[in-house]
Design an enzyme around this catalytic site. Sequence first.
Site, mmCIF file in Angstrom:
data_model
loop_
_atom_site.group_PDB
_atom_site.id
_atom_site.type_symbol
_atom_site.label_atom_id
_atom_site.label_comp_id
_atom_site.label_asym_id
_atom_site.label_seq_id
_atom_site.Cartn_x
_atom_site.Cartn_y
_atom_site.Cartn_z
ATOM 1 N N ASP A 139 17.769 -66.076 -26.190
ATOM 2 C CA ASP A 139 17.194 -64.834 -25.662
ATOM 3 C C ASP A 139 17.331 -63.711 -26.690
ATOM 4 O OD1 ASP A 139 19.903 -64.494 -25.422
ATOM 5 O OD2 ASP A 139 19.895 -63.989 -23.284
ATOM 6 N N SER A 140 17.938 -64.031 -27.858
ATOM 7 C CA SER A 140 17.915 -63.091 -28.986
ATOM 8 C C SER A 140 16.477 -62.877 -29.456
ATOM 9 C CB SER A 140 18.786 -63.601 -30.141
ATOM 10 O OG SER A 140 18.491 -64.947 -30.435
ATOM 11 N N ASP A 144 17.698 -70.634 -23.609
ATOM 12 C CA ASP A 144 18.506 -69.689 -22.825
ATOM 13 C C ASP A 144 17.830 -69.354 -21.505
ATOM 14 O OD1 ASP A 144 20.882 -69.067 -24.128
ATOM 15 O OD2 ASP A 144 19.938 -67.606 -25.456
ATOM 16 N N GLU A 191 25.104 -67.958 -19.731
ATOM 17 C CA GLU A 191 26.290 -67.203 -20.139
ATOM 18 C C GLU A 191 27.251 -67.042 -18.964
ATOM 19 O OE1 GLU A 191 25.162 -63.487 -21.933
ATOM 20 O OE2 GLU A 191 23.935 -64.463 -23.468
ATOM 21 N N GLU A 247 31.229 -67.214 -28.678
ATOM 22 C CA GLU A 247 30.735 -66.145 -29.552
ATOM 23 C C GLU A 247 31.795 -65.085 -29.794
ATOM 24 O OE1 GLU A 247 26.858 -64.679 -28.542
ATOM 25 O OE2 GLU A 247 26.969 -63.009 -29.963
HETATM 26 O O1 KIV Z 1 20.364 -65.948 -28.047
HETATM 27 C C1 KIV Z 1 21.045 -66.319 -29.015
HETATM 28 O O2 KIV Z 1 20.644 -66.211 -30.173
HETATM 29 C C2 KIV Z 1 22.367 -66.870 -28.756
HETATM 30 C C3 KIV Z 1 23.227 -67.178 -29.937
HETATM 31 C C4 KIV Z 1 23.856 -65.939 -30.411
HETATM 32 C C5 KIV Z 1 24.218 -68.227 -29.642
HETATM 33 O O3 KIV Z 1 22.743 -67.051 -27.633
#
Ligand code: KIV
Length: 272
Positions: free
Chosen positions: A52-53, A91, A123, A190
């Site tokens: 979700d980044s 995610d 998460e 993390e």
């Molecule tokens: O969304 C993401 O990029 C992540 C990584 C930081 C593990 O969850």
Amino acid sequence: MSVAKREIKRITTHVLQAMKDQGEKISMLTAYDFSMAKILDAAGIDILLVGDSASNVMAGHETTLPITLEQMIYHAQSVIRAVDRAFVVVDLPFGSYQGNSTKALNSAIAIMKESGAHAVKLEGGAEIEESVRRILSAGVPVMGHLGLTPQSIYKFGTYSVRAKEEAEAQKLLEDAKLLEEIGCFAIVLEKIPAELGAKVAKEVRIPIIGIGAGNGTDGQVLVVHDVLGITKDFNPRFLRRYLNLFDTIKTAVESYITDVKSGSFPSEEEQY
Ligand code: KIV
């Protein structure tokens, strides 16, 4: 020979477990689109995370909170179309699973059905146990995510290192054991102290993938835009940049603009 190279066409949860059992580190990067995923898969990456980044690096939001389930599915579909070998994890975005296990199950099923992804990531620990259990009971592999969990940024207040205090470290270890016990196939840790990352990897049987969690975890994950230097202003201690693509691409585009403006592009050979 490495576990992954021994005649293995596709990485599965079983291959990842065998890697941990045999002491082979697991490589993981984010991917959000077809072209990048094609390159990362060709390079031999073990896990691609449709993180979700994408909310930050693809859409320009300040946090991961705004991205929607539909947008995550769009990114996942693009990545899945590119991949022959890597294991693809997606995610569950903020608001698609917290506090409602039926919603969590439906979100996970939508991702799996509409994108063809191989697993989902959520998460949290004990507070999302019911959601994780229901997703697992539908046959969907689940990766956990503990430590700094960016979807809770407004609860934490900062992106600083988590679990430095004994109580939070103990809770994290208990959450990792719980996620293992209920059937998660792996966990991302993390931004926590290296010592704690190593301890969790030692005490938990499933693969532990770290981002800013030290060298004692079973693998590493980074955001691909950070690794390649497409992002410029994000410079945490845990990041290793392998390229400076921001400047490389900028220089190339400046040359293109110059050539167009001067009329030197296209040349005789570049036209019909
Ligand atoms: O969304 C993401 O990029 C992540 C990584 C930081 C593990 O969850």
